[in-house]
Design a protein around this motif. Structure first.
Motif, PDB file in Angstrom:
ATOM      1  N   GLY A   1      19.649  -0.375  -6.213  1.00 25.25           N
ATOM      2  CA  GLY A   1      20.377  -1.729  -7.411  1.00 25.25           C
ATOM      3  C   GLY A   1      18.923  -1.244  -7.946  1.00 25.25           C
ATOM      4  N   GLY A   2      17.790  -2.317  -8.318  1.00 27.08           N
ATOM      5  CA  GLY A   2      16.930  -1.512  -9.432  1.00 27.08           C
ATOM      6  C   GLY A   2      16.128  -1.503  -8.356  1.00 27.08           C
ATOM      7  N   ILE A   3      14.885  -1.441  -9.288  1.00 29.36           N
ATOM      8  CA  ILE A   3      13.768  -0.631  -8.867  1.00 29.36           C
ATOM      9  C   ILE A   3      13.181  -2.524  -7.934  1.00 29.36           C
ATOM     10  CG2 ILE A   3      11.072  -0.387  -9.326  1.00 29.36           C
ATOM     11  CD1 ILE A   3      13.413   1.289  -9.847  1.00 29.36           C
ATOM     12  N   MET A   4      13.088  -3.363  -8.942  1.00 30.41           N
ATOM     13  CA  MET A   4      12.587  -4.565  -7.861  1.00 30.41           C
ATOM     14  C   MET A   4      13.543  -5.048  -6.171  1.00 30.41           C
ATOM     15  SD  MET A   4      10.785  -7.364  -8.409  1.00 30.41           S
ATOM     16  CE  MET A   4      10.125  -8.704  -7.393  1.00 30.41           C
ATOM     17  N   ASP A   5      14.683  -4.246  -5.906  1.00 30.75           N
ATOM     18  CA  ASP A   5      15.145  -4.076  -5.644  1.00 30.75           C
ATOM     19  C   ASP A   5      14.792  -3.402  -3.947  1.00 30.75           C
ATOM     20  OD1 ASP A   5      17.832  -5.592  -5.155  1.00 30.75           O
ATOM     21  OD2 ASP A   5      18.028  -4.982  -7.183  1.00 30.75           O
ATOM     22  N   ARG A   6      14.341  -2.750  -4.313  1.00 30.65           N
ATOM     23  CA  ARG A   6      12.935  -2.013  -3.292  1.00 30.65           C
ATOM     24  C   ARG A   6      12.107  -2.073  -3.003  1.00 30.65           C
ATOM     25  NH1 ARG A   6      15.736  -0.463   0.144  1.00 30.65           N
ATOM     26  NH2 ARG A   6      16.943  -1.442  -0.918  1.00 30.65           N
ATOM     27  N   PHE A   7      11.410  -2.928  -3.937  1.00 33.20           N
ATOM     28  CA  PHE A   7      10.326  -3.161  -3.777  1.00 33.20           C
ATOM     29  C   PHE A   7       9.507  -4.513  -3.606  1.00 33.20           C
ATOM     30  CE2 PHE A   7       9.474   1.383  -6.008  1.00 33.20           C
ATOM     31  CZ  PHE A   7       8.861   1.862  -5.826  1.00 33.20           C
ATOM     32  N   ASP A   8      10.679  -5.442  -3.313  1.00 31.25           N
ATOM     33  CA  ASP A   8      10.495  -6.717  -2.918  1.00 31.25           C
ATOM     34  C   ASP A   8       9.129  -7.450  -2.214  1.00 31.25           C
ATOM     35  OD1 ASP A   8      12.113  -6.112  -1.387  1.00 31.25           O
ATOM     36  OD2 ASP A   8      13.933  -7.097  -2.096  1.00 31.25           O
ATOM     37  N   CYS A   9       9.300  -6.346  -0.693  1.00 24.91           N
ATOM     38  CA  CYS A   9       8.602  -6.898   0.122  1.00 24.91           C
ATOM     39  C   CYS A   9       6.634  -6.232   0.321  1.00 24.91           C
ATOM     40  CB  CYS A   9       9.380  -6.064   1.227  1.00 24.91           C
ATOM     41  SG  CYS A   9      10.315  -6.868   2.171  1.00 24.91           S
ATOM     42  N   GLN A  10       7.094  -5.264  -1.225  1.00 24.43           N
ATOM     43  CA  GLN A  10       5.942  -4.700  -0.947  1.00 24.43           C
ATOM     44  C   GLN A  10       4.962  -5.153  -2.137  1.00 24.43           C
ATOM     45  OE1 GLN A  10       4.934  -2.087   0.053  1.00 24.43           O
ATOM     46  NE2 GLN A  10       7.007  -0.307  -0.333  1.00 24.43           N
ATOM     47  N   TYR A  11       4.692  -6.683  -2.291  1.00 23.41           N
ATOM     48  CA  TYR A  11       3.793  -7.163  -3.115  1.00 23.41           C
ATOM     49  C   TYR A  11       3.808  -7.943  -1.890  1.00 23.41           C
ATOM     50  CZ  TYR A  11       6.661  -5.876  -7.981  1.00 23.41           C
ATOM     51  OH  TYR A  11       6.451  -5.249  -8.818  1.00 23.41           O
ATOM     52  N   LEU A  12       4.686  -8.512  -0.719  1.00 22.92           N
ATOM     53  CA  LEU A  12       3.743  -9.791  -0.526  1.00 22.92           C
ATOM     54  C   LEU A  12       2.988  -8.430   0.119  1.00 22.92           C
ATOM     55  CD1 LEU A  12       6.885 -11.642   1.505  1.00 22.92           C
ATOM     56  CD2 LEU A  12       4.248 -12.264  -0.244  1.00 22.92           C
ATOM     57  N   MET A  13       3.161  -7.397   0.383  1.00 24.20           N
ATOM     58  CA  MET A  13       2.212  -6.458   1.680  1.00 24.20           C
ATOM     59  C   MET A  13       0.675  -6.020   0.692  1.00 24.20           C
ATOM     60  SD  MET A  13       2.528  -4.574   4.829  1.00 24.20           S
ATOM     61  CE  MET A  13       1.711  -4.281   5.384  1.00 24.20           C
ATOM     62  N   ALA A  14       1.411  -5.873  -0.255  1.00 24.32           N
ATOM     63  CA  ALA A  14      -0.165  -5.830  -0.822  1.00 24.32           C
ATOM     64  C   ALA A  14      -1.027  -6.569  -1.192  1.00 24.32           C
ATOM     65  CB  ALA A  14       0.200  -5.091  -2.639  1.00 24.32           C
ATOM     66  N   THR A  15      -0.683  -8.088  -1.233  1.00 26.46           N
ATOM     67  CA  THR A  15      -1.565  -9.108  -1.021  1.00 26.46           C
ATOM     68  C   THR A  15      -2.297  -9.047   0.404  1.00 26.46           C
ATOM     69  OG1 THR A  15      -0.461 -10.507  -2.879  1.00 26.46           O
ATOM     70  CG2 THR A  15      -2.204 -11.801  -1.153  1.00 26.46           C
ATOM     71  N   PHE A  16      -1.259  -8.241   1.369  1.00 26.07           N
ATOM     72  CA  PHE A  16      -1.724  -9.085   2.506  1.00 26.07           C
ATOM     73  C   PHE A  16      -3.524  -7.813   2.911  1.00 26.07           C
ATOM     74  CE2 PHE A  16      -1.891  -7.127   6.873  1.00 26.07           C
ATOM     75  CZ  PHE A  16      -2.285  -8.185   7.863  1.00 26.07           C
ATOM     76  N   VAL A  17      -2.605  -6.656   2.254  1.00 25.36           N
ATOM     77  CA  VAL A  17      -3.462  -5.598   2.444  1.00 25.36           C
ATOM     78  C   VAL A  17      -5.133  -5.547   2.182  1.00 25.36           C
ATOM     79  CG1 VAL A  17      -4.300  -3.248   2.081  1.00 25.36           C
ATOM     80  CG2 VAL A  17      -1.595  -4.357   3.143  1.00 25.36           C
ATOM     81  N   HIS A  18      -4.956  -6.370   0.725  1.00 23.69           N
ATOM     82  CA  HIS A  18      -6.025  -7.152   0.079  1.00 23.69           C
ATOM     83  C   HIS A  18      -6.940  -8.455   0.100  1.00 23.69           C
ATOM     84  CE1 HIS A  18      -9.095  -7.075  -3.266  1.00 23.69           C
ATOM     85  NE2 HIS A  18      -8.660  -8.373  -3.528  1.00 23.69           N
ATOM     86  N   VAL A  19      -6.151  -8.936   1.036  1.00 22.68           N
ATOM     87  CA  VAL A  19      -6.814 -10.362   1.998  1.00 22.68           C
ATOM     88  C   VAL A  19      -7.481  -9.396   3.219  1.00 22.68           C
ATOM     89  CG1 VAL A  19      -6.645 -11.961   2.752  1.00 22.68           C
ATOM     90  CG2 VAL A  19      -5.535 -11.749   0.950  1.00 22.68           C
ATOM     91  N   TYR A  20      -6.729  -8.647   3.792  1.00 23.05           N
ATOM     92  CA  TYR A  20      -6.903  -7.793   4.904  1.00 23.05           C
ATOM     93  C   TYR A  20      -8.677  -7.120   5.035  1.00 23.05           C
ATOM     94  CZ  TYR A  20      -6.728  -5.683   9.690  1.00 23.05           C
ATOM     95  OH  TYR A  20      -6.755  -4.644  10.935  1.00 23.05           O
ATOM     96  N   ILE A  21      -8.939  -6.233   4.177  1.00 22.47           N
ATOM     97  CA  ILE A  21     -10.094  -5.096   3.832  1.00 22.47           C
ATOM     98  C   ILE A  21     -10.651  -6.495   3.318  1.00 22.47           C
ATOM     99  CG2 ILE A  21     -10.666  -3.798   2.116  1.00 22.47           C
ATOM    100  CD1 ILE A  21      -7.681  -2.841   1.912  1.00 22.47           C
ATOM    101  N   THR A  22     -10.603  -7.510   2.516  1.00 26.50           N
ATOM    102  CA  THR A  22     -11.628  -7.993   1.904  1.00 26.50           C
ATOM    103  C   THR A  22     -12.938  -8.663   3.270  1.00 26.50           C
ATOM    104  OG1 THR A  22     -10.632 -10.292   1.586  1.00 26.50           O
ATOM    105  CG2 THR A  22     -11.338  -7.963  -0.564  1.00 26.50           C
TER     106      THR A  22
END
Length: 453
Positions: A386-407
């Protein structure tokens, strides 16, 4: 008598005016009720009333079509997804080899493409309305928001570089005001573009653009923030999501029998559980490999002398081998009393667990969005995927979690970053900070009172 008649005439006239006002009020209320009913009917439109979006075209290369022509549709999709997945993973490793700056450009490119795919869906759905300035304003807001976030990044991580250039000093000093002025310009342009009979739809699309910005730009900014903490905080989360996506697909393809969620009929419990255990094991092993190399564990810093990003440091305690006692229950199974591992490997368990249990909900959310607009994929950029968004739809939640986890659990005070900020201050401000710090150290007994600065 004449006075009494005049009084009666005035009273009768007042009664007539009151009756006319009541009738006008009733007529107005009826019109308001009718208007509310019409608007209510518009709000209750079913999904079947959504205009059809043109189906994406098949972008599979002809060579693959001919090579897989003898297979069933199910196995043909399997091979196409597999070949393209290997190609994307190979390209990803090549970009990692090229360095952190290329990874930042990759993140920015993916962000722009994801934004384009989501905005294009909105444009196609409501294309018949011919909304003025919709796409132009959407891209303008994208530039404004990126200017704000990346300007903040430049101010935080490139302080010494900025200090040497007066033009950049002005832009950084008034960065937030400039960003607000740019956004305000777009806001006024949107108000001026409002067209009678399309007000509600235009505000729908205004909200559409801002939610898309929230999903794409904000999250990609957090991805880059995670990258500056060390490439390992970028690679392990992203790789865990990719691993979970692949292994859940494989387990579901071969063993899937029990549907997981109605939004994605092809998702199964067997794939979900198999993906979870595979991702945890992968994250643990992959972290062990990355934690051995400075290139992956050191924070990414900009060297103003060489004008390059560097990843050289003394690894922190997270990336130094330690001996741990094995819990009694596992000692009987493994036969080990102690085990040597990197502390980061325990953090990788939290990252992998989130990637496999919560990360897929980003995909479910995207599936619900696509079903709402009766489309199969966001685009046809990648054959079989599909599209790029179809491959990265789960990555956005992950990015927020990692940032919150680090801080929350990892990051402590950063002396080097604080020193960079102090160097930007005026000489009298630096002297004031020095006197305050000296007085504080003397009070704590770290410095002697007779020490001269």
């Amino acid at each position: 008598m004449s006075a009494r008649r005049r009084w009666r005439a005035a009273a009768e006239q007042e009664e007539e005016e009151e009756e006319e006002e009541e009738e006008a009020a009733e007529a107005g209320s009826d019109k308001e009720v009718d208007l509310e009913e019409r608007l209510h009917e518009l709000d209750l439109r079913s999904d079947s009333d959504i205009p059809d979006v043109p189906p994406p075209t098949d972008s599979t290369p002809e060579i693959l079509k001919r090579a897989l022509s003898g297979l069933s549709a199910r196995w043909k999709n399997w091979w196409i997804r597999g070949i393209l997945s290997l190609a994307m993973i190979s390209g990803f490793f090549l970009i990692i080899y090229l360095g952190s700056f290329m990874l930042m450009l990759l993140v920015l490119s993916i962000q722009v493409k994801c934004f384009h795919e989501i905005i294009t869906i909105g444009y196609r759905v409501y294309h018949s309305y011919d909304l003025p300035w919709f796409r132009s304003l959407s891209w303008y807001f994208l530039l404004c928001v990126n200017y704000f976030f990346y300007g903040e990044t430049v101010a935080d991580y490139f302080a010494t570089f900025v200090q040497r250039r007066e033009q950049l000093q002005f832009l950084i000093r008034y960065h937030r005001f400039i960003s607000f002025a740019l956004y305000l310009t777009g806001f006024c342009m949107f108000v001026l573009s409002l067209v009678k009979k399309h007000y509600r739809l235009q505000f729908y699309m205004f909200a559409w653009t801002h939610v898309t910005l929230l999903i794409t730009v904000t999250q990609s900014h957090l991805v880059i923030q995670n990258l500056f903490e060390g490439m390992i905080w970028f690679l392990v989360p992203i790789s865990s999501v990719i691993c979970n996506d692949i292994t859940a697909y494989i387990f579901g393809f071969f063993f899937g029998r029990t549907p997981l969620i109605k939004l994605s009929p092809k998702k199964t419990w067997e794939g979900f559980i198999g993906g979870f255990f595979s991702t945890v094991v992968f994250g643990f092993i992959f972290s062990y490999f990355l934690a051995q190399h400075q290139y992956f564990v050191c924070p990414v810093e900009y060297n103003s002398e060489t004008n390059r990003f560097v990843t050289e440091c003394e690894p922190s305690e997270l990336f130094q081998m330690k001996k741990y006692s094995v819990p009694p229950l596992l000692q009987a199974v493994l036969g080990w009393e102690t085990v040597n591992m990197y502390p980061f490997q325990m953090h990788s368990f939290a990252l992998s667990t989130f990637a496999s249990l919560i990360g897929p909900f980003g995909g479910f959310f995207a599936s619900g969005f696509k079903r709402a607009f009766k489309i199969k994929d966001f685009a046809d950029t990648i054959p079989g995927h599909g599209g790029i968004m179809d491959r990265f739809d789960c990555q956005y939640l992950m990015a927020t979690f990692v940032h919150v986890y680090i801080t929350s659990f990892i990051r402590g005070p950063n002396p080097s970053k604080l020193l960079k900020q102090l160097l930007i201050l005026q000489p009298e401000q630096q002297l004031s900070v020095y006197k305050t710090l000296k007085s504080h150290l003397v009070e704590k007994g770290i410095l002697r009172p007779s020490l001269r600065g």
